[in-house]
Write an enzyme that holds these catalytic residues in place. Structure first.
Site, PDB file in Angstrom:
ATOM      1  N   ARG A  51      85.825  78.146  29.298  1.00  0.00           N
ATOM      2  CA  ARG A  51      87.168  78.517  29.873  1.00  0.00           C
ATOM      3  C   ARG A  51      87.220  78.495  31.285  1.00  0.00           C
ATOM      4  O   ARG A  51      88.003  77.977  32.447  1.00  0.00           O
ATOM      5  CB  ARG A  51      87.668  79.813  29.518  1.00  0.00           C
ATOM      6  CG  ARG A  51      88.286  80.141  28.133  1.00  0.00           C
ATOM      7  CD  ARG A  51      87.946  81.281  27.569  1.00  0.00           C
ATOM      8  NE  ARG A  51      86.706  81.133  27.064  1.00  0.00           N
ATOM      9  CZ  ARG A  51      86.275  80.491  26.112  1.00  0.00           C
ATOM     10  NH1 ARG A  51      86.920  80.032  25.289  1.00  0.00           N
ATOM     11  NH2 ARG A  51      84.756  80.568  25.735  1.00  0.00           N
ATOM     12  N   THR A  52      86.043  79.327  31.769  1.00  0.00           N
ATOM     13  CA  THR A  52      86.211  79.519  33.241  1.00  0.00           C
ATOM     14  C   THR A  52      86.186  78.156  34.200  1.00  0.00           C
ATOM     15  O   THR A  52      86.950  77.884  34.938  1.00  0.00           O
ATOM     16  CB  THR A  52      85.224  80.648  33.689  1.00  0.00           C
ATOM     17  OG1 THR A  52      85.284  81.393  32.880  1.00  0.00           O
ATOM     18  CG2 THR A  52      85.375  81.232  35.256  1.00  0.00           C
ATOM     19  N   LYS A  80      64.657  72.313  41.025  1.00  0.00           N
ATOM     20  CA  LYS A  80      63.527  72.249  41.952  1.00  0.00           C
ATOM     21  C   LYS A  80      63.211  73.338  42.698  1.00  0.00           C
ATOM     22  O   LYS A  80      62.486  73.160  43.690  1.00  0.00           O
ATOM     23  CB  LYS A  80      63.846  70.839  42.742  1.00  0.00           C
ATOM     24  CG  LYS A  80      64.223  69.871  42.049  1.00  0.00           C
ATOM     25  CD  LYS A  80      64.597  68.457  42.931  1.00  0.00           C
ATOM     26  CE  LYS A  80      65.534  67.403  42.470  1.00  0.00           C
ATOM     27  NZ  LYS A  80      66.287  66.762  43.241  1.00  0.00           N
ATOM     28  N   ARG A 101      79.460  80.605  39.168  1.00  0.00           N
ATOM     29  CA  ARG A 101      78.887  81.389  38.358  1.00  0.00           C
ATOM     30  C   ARG A 101      77.284  81.579  38.161  1.00  0.00           C
ATOM     31  O   ARG A 101      76.871  80.238  38.480  1.00  0.00           O
ATOM     32  CB  ARG A 101      79.488  80.949  36.861  1.00  0.00           C
ATOM     33  CG  ARG A 101      78.684  81.891  35.792  1.00  0.00           C
ATOM     34  CD  ARG A 101      79.254  81.525  34.300  1.00  0.00           C
ATOM     35  NE  ARG A 101      80.685  82.017  34.160  1.00  0.00           N
ATOM     36  CZ  ARG A 101      81.384  82.290  33.360  1.00  0.00           C
ATOM     37  NH1 ARG A 101      80.658  81.811  32.170  1.00  0.00           N
ATOM     38  NH2 ARG A 101      82.532  82.819  33.168  1.00  0.00           N
ATOM     39  N   HIS A 129      83.545  89.899  36.755  1.00  0.00           N
ATOM     40  CA  HIS A 129      84.025  88.707  36.506  1.00  0.00           C
ATOM     41  C   HIS A 129      85.632  88.435  36.918  1.00  0.00           C
ATOM     42  O   HIS A 129      86.485  88.768  36.364  1.00  0.00           O
ATOM     43  CB  HIS A 129      84.076  88.438  35.127  1.00  0.00           C
ATOM     44  CG  HIS A 129      84.447  86.983  34.580  1.00  0.00           C
ATOM     45  ND1 HIS A 129      84.868  86.195  35.343  1.00  0.00           N
ATOM     46  CD2 HIS A 129      84.179  86.160  33.295  1.00  0.00           C
ATOM     47  CE1 HIS A 129      85.273  84.904  34.692  1.00  0.00           C
ATOM     48  NE2 HIS A 129      84.641  84.900  33.548  1.00  0.00           N
TER      49      HIS A 129
HETATM   50  N1   CP Z   1      85.925  84.250  29.585  1.00  0.00           N
HETATM   51  C1   CP Z   1      85.049  83.356  29.885  1.00  0.00           C
HETATM   52  O1   CP Z   1      84.328  83.808  31.058  1.00  0.00           O
HETATM   53  O2   CP Z   1      84.540  82.450  28.969  1.00  0.00           O
HETATM   54  P1   CP Z   1      83.756  81.229  29.477  1.00  0.00           P
HETATM   55  O3   CP Z   1      82.078  81.728  29.442  1.00  0.00           O
HETATM   56  O4   CP Z   1      83.965  80.304  28.510  1.00  0.00           O
HETATM   57  O5   CP Z   1      83.777  80.915  30.906  1.00  0.00           O
END
Ligand code: CP
Length: 304
Positions: A51-52, A80, A101, A129
Site C-alpha cells: 500500500r504505502t 553493499k 521506509r 507511520h
Molecule cells: N499499511 C501499510 O503500511 O501497508 P504496507 O506495509 O503494504 O505499505
C-alpha cells in the site's frame, strides 16, 4: 523545506487543511492532474510494502509527476553497506521528494538531516507511520464527519504496531477522545506511549484483553496484525498470532454505526465474512490513502 517524520509535525489546523485538499482532489481529480508535471518522487523502501509504496507512486503519477526508487534493501547499494545518509545525498540529485521506509527506528530522520529534498517517513521500525495516520484520520473524518468525541478501540499488536503509536499521538489532540486498548499482556502499548503521551495529557483510556467485553462501547475499532517481523522468537509469534479474530458474531455486538479500520495487510485477524458488512471500511481506507498522499506531496513541494 519541510519533512514529515511524525503526525505531530503538522498542527491540527495544518492537518485539517491537508484533509480539505485531499477531499477536493477526490471530487476534482482533473484539476490536479498536471500539478506535479516535471517533478520526481523517489520511493526508498528498505522493508516490504504494498500500500504505502504503491499509493505514493500512484499519487505522484496522478499528479502528473514521475517516480523512481527501490523496493527492498537487497536491490539497492544498502546491500553493499551504503549508509542511509549517503543514499539520501544521492537521491537528492535525482528526485524532488522522497518517501522512505526503513526497519530501523529513526532512519528516515537521519536521512532528513542530510537531505536537500523533503523526506517523508513511510514507516520506521516499530516507531511511527505518519502517512498511515493521515490516511486513518482522513477515513474517520470523511465517513464519521468528525475527529473528536469518540471511543476508539485499538486491538491486536499494540506493542510493535507503529500505526497504532502514530494514531494515538495524532488523536490525542482532538477533544472527547477515549481510548480502549485491547491486547494480550505481551503486546500491550509501550510505557513511552502510556506514560509520556496518555497520562501526561490526561487522555482517558482503559486496557482490556477480551474484545467481546468492549465491543458495544466502540465508535471505531482499529484492528491490527501481529507484527511477525518484529518478534524475536517464532514460538511467541505462533502463540499470539491468532489471539483476535473479528467475526460476524462479534460484529453483532457492536453499534450500528461503529466502523472497523485496519491499516492492512490483514492476516487472520478479520474474518473475510466481515468484509461485506458496511461497517468494514478498511478497503475504502486504502483509497483515502492515495488522496491524502497526493495532498501531502503537493503541500511539501509547496505547490498548493
Ligand atoms: N499499511 C501499510 O503500511 O501497508 P504496507 O506495509 O503494504 O505499505
Amino acid at each position: 523545506m519541510r519533512h514529515l517524520m511524525s503526525p505531530l509535525d503538522f498542527s491540527v489546523e495544518e492537518l485539517d487543511r491537508l484533509m480539505d485538499i485531499a477531499s477536493d482532489i477526490e471530487k476534482n481529480r482533473d484539476k490536479y492532474a498536471h500539478m506535479c508535471d516535471g517533478k520526481v518522487l523517489a520511493t526508498c523502501f528498505y522493508e516490504p510494502s504494498t500500500r504505502t509504496r504503491l499509493s505514493f507512486e500512484s499519487a505522484m503519477l496522478h499528479l502528473g509527476g514521475r517516480v523512481l526508487g527501490f523496493a527492498s534493501a537487497d536491490s539497492s547499494s544498502a546491500a553493499k553497506g551504503e549508509s542511509v545518509s549517503d543514499t539520501i545525498r544521492i537521491i537528492s540529485c535525482y528526485a524532488d521528494i522522497c518517501a522512505m521506509r526503513h526497519p530501523k527506528e529513526g532512519a528516515p530522520m537521519v536521512a532528513a538531516s542530510k537531505s536537500r529534498i523533503p523526506v517523508i517517513n513511510a514507516g520506521d521500525g516499530g516507531h511511527q507511520h505518519p502517512t498511515q495516520t493521515l490516511t486513518d484520520l482522513m477515513t474517520i473524518r470523511s465517513l464519521k464527519g468528525q475527529l473528536g468525541n469518540m471511543t476508539i478501540g485499538l486491538c491486536g499488536d499494540l506493542k510493535f504496531g507503529r500505526t497504532v503509536h502514530s494514531l494515538i499521538n495524532a488523536l490525542k489532540r482532538y477533544p472527547g477522545i477515549n481510548f480502549i486498548f485491547i491486547s494480550p499482556e505481551e503486546l500491550r502499548i509501550p510505557d513511552y506511549i502510556r506514560i509520556d503521551v496518555l497520562d501526561r495529557n490526561n487522555i482517558p483510556y482503559k486496557e482490556v484483553i477480551k474484545l467481546e467485553d468492549v465491543m458495544s462501547e466502540l465508535d471505531i475499532l482499529y484492528m491490527t496484525r501481529v507484527q511477525k517481523e518484529r518478534f524475536f522468537n517464532e514460538e511467541d509469534y505462533v502463540r499470539l498470532k491468532d489471539f483476535y479474530i473479528l467475526t460476524k458474531e462479534k460484529m453483532d455486538m457492536a453499534k450500528k454505526d461503529m466502523m472497523v479500520l485496519h491499516p492492512l495487510p490483514r492476516v487472520n485477524e478479520i474474518s473475510v465474512e466481515v468484509d461485506d458488512d458496511p461497517r468494514a471500511v478498511y478497503f475504502k481506507q486504502v483509497q483515502y490513502g492515495m488522496y491524502i498522499r497526493m495532498a501531502l506531496i503537493l503541500t511539501l513541494l509547496e505547490l498548493v
